[in-house]
Design an enzyme around this catalytic site. Sequence first.
Site, PDB file in Angstrom:
ATOM      1  N   GLU A 189      35.524  15.788  49.834  1.00 42.16           N
ATOM      2  CA  GLU A 189      35.318  15.965  51.146  1.00 42.16           C
ATOM      3  C   GLU A 189      36.511  15.424  52.238  1.00 42.16           C
ATOM      4  O   GLU A 189      36.479  15.818  53.267  1.00 42.16           O
ATOM      5  CB  GLU A 189      33.894  15.247  51.752  1.00 42.16           C
ATOM      6  CG  GLU A 189      32.866  15.949  51.400  1.00 42.16           C
ATOM      7  CD  GLU A 189      31.436  15.112  51.651  1.00 42.16           C
ATOM      8  OE1 GLU A 189      30.408  15.720  51.415  1.00 42.16           O
ATOM      9  OE2 GLU A 189      31.521  13.864  51.863  1.00 42.16           O
ATOM     10  N   HIS A 240      25.281  21.531  52.641  1.00 42.65           N
ATOM     11  CA  HIS A 240      25.127  20.912  51.437  1.00 42.65           C
ATOM     12  C   HIS A 240      23.955  21.671  51.111  1.00 42.65           C
ATOM     13  O   HIS A 240      23.071  21.253  50.403  1.00 42.65           O
ATOM     14  CB  HIS A 240      24.817  19.563  51.456  1.00 42.65           C
ATOM     15  CG  HIS A 240      25.798  18.533  51.882  1.00 42.65           C
ATOM     16  ND1 HIS A 240      26.476  18.545  53.208  1.00 42.65           N
ATOM     17  CD2 HIS A 240      26.536  17.351  51.535  1.00 42.65           C
ATOM     18  CE1 HIS A 240      27.411  17.741  53.445  1.00 42.65           C
ATOM     19  NE2 HIS A 240      27.457  17.272  52.340  1.00 42.65           N
ATOM     20  N   HIS A 256      33.273   8.753  46.991  1.00 44.57           N
ATOM     21  CA  HIS A 256      31.886   8.429  46.760  1.00 44.57           C
ATOM     22  C   HIS A 256      31.692   9.418  45.715  1.00 44.57           C
ATOM     23  O   HIS A 256      32.066  10.665  45.531  1.00 44.57           O
ATOM     24  CB  HIS A 256      30.743   8.548  47.851  1.00 44.57           C
ATOM     25  CG  HIS A 256      30.585   9.865  48.657  1.00 44.57           C
ATOM     26  ND1 HIS A 256      31.635  10.478  49.255  1.00 44.57           N
ATOM     27  CD2 HIS A 256      29.605  10.543  48.721  1.00 44.57           C
ATOM     28  CE1 HIS A 256      31.131  11.581  49.840  1.00 44.57           C
ATOM     29  NE2 HIS A 256      29.996  11.643  49.752  1.00 44.57           N
TER      30      HIS A 256
END
Lengths: 282, 115
Positions: free
Chosen positions: A239, A59, A192
């Site tokens: 993901e 990230h 999410h």
Amino acid sequence: MARIVGSIMTSHVPAIGAAIARGVQAQPYWQAFFAGFPPVHEWLARVRPEVAVVFYNDHGLNFFLDKMPTFAVGAAAEYRNADEGWGLPVSAPFRGDPELSWHLIESVVGEDFDLTTCQEMLVDHAFTVPMKLLWPQGPCPVRTVPIAINTVQHPLPSAARCQALGAAVGRAIESFPQDTRVVILGTGGLSHQLDGERAGHINKEFDLLCLDKLGTDPGFLTRYSNRELVALAGTQGVEILMWIAARAALLHEPRELHRSYHIPISNTAAGLLLLENAAARA
Amino acid sequence: MSSTTPAIPGTPIFGGREARRGYALNRMCFSFNEAANREAFRRDEAGYCAKFGLDAAQRAAVRRRDVLAMIEAGGNIYYLAKLAGIFALNVQDIGAQQTGMSLEAFKQKLLDAGR
């Protein structure tokens, strides 16, 4: 020869790492999430893997937009964590397994995957949080091989490509001549979304479908484009690609031993899945 | 994502166009992995933005702490989270900001998603 004992897929939300650091696992907000893990701890104590091969997504700790590899494999003797900018404590370094890394690189590039190899590689929360979830006590007992899949900058590799990569990694490990027990981790998800007016998007129905299909019908998920995965699971829900790769590394009819699912941790639907490879039962 | 792909409402896709548009802003945010750089930003915000070559829209978005405007100006949420950390905003704070909800209402929406 090396044996793959199974795959563990888990969310890696930074807030989990913060909760562990503060020791608040028993608080009401966290209890249901952490309660999912003891069966996995018991399984790990039983099968005693020596190496963890970890599919995760960076990230913005190790990789930036100047150079963004689609698939990057660690080939180092040690992987360090570092400050990510928002206060998570820096974890102790993790041991690598350069011999397995290079064998895996030879084998997977030999199957026509174009990997980036990294002899220096910082690992971020997507790597460190799951390690702490799985081995909460004492120093990490396994050597590690990190495999980072780009989910920062589209175009991302497709679900089908991540599945093919995972299977190639599975074949690579099984052809490693050392007698080593290997566990596969896939970190991230489930649904999410952090950005945009749809921030906070969660899709329980789709998450439960993913949990159901991964064990028995993993090809089902490769029918989705990444755009469809984003629409269903959120910008960061993509993901699930890590889970697809980690599942695909199991080549021998795995069976599901445990799962848990909890909404929410921070902005995320948290999932946990343990699939045991047939090799572990042999 | 190609420019002909239909949008997903309220859902930014960070692709090549955004990566080019936002390079300076994201590069500044990437620098915030280092504590010394976070401190330098706190000491002289405008000077730090100028050093990284942020354009007017990016500087205005940072000045206003406006996450949607930062994304519009090419910001990527993973890098922006490091900037938000300097402002003591976590992903739930910026979720509330982007959705125009109170923090309490945003948290409730997440809890409700589990029912």
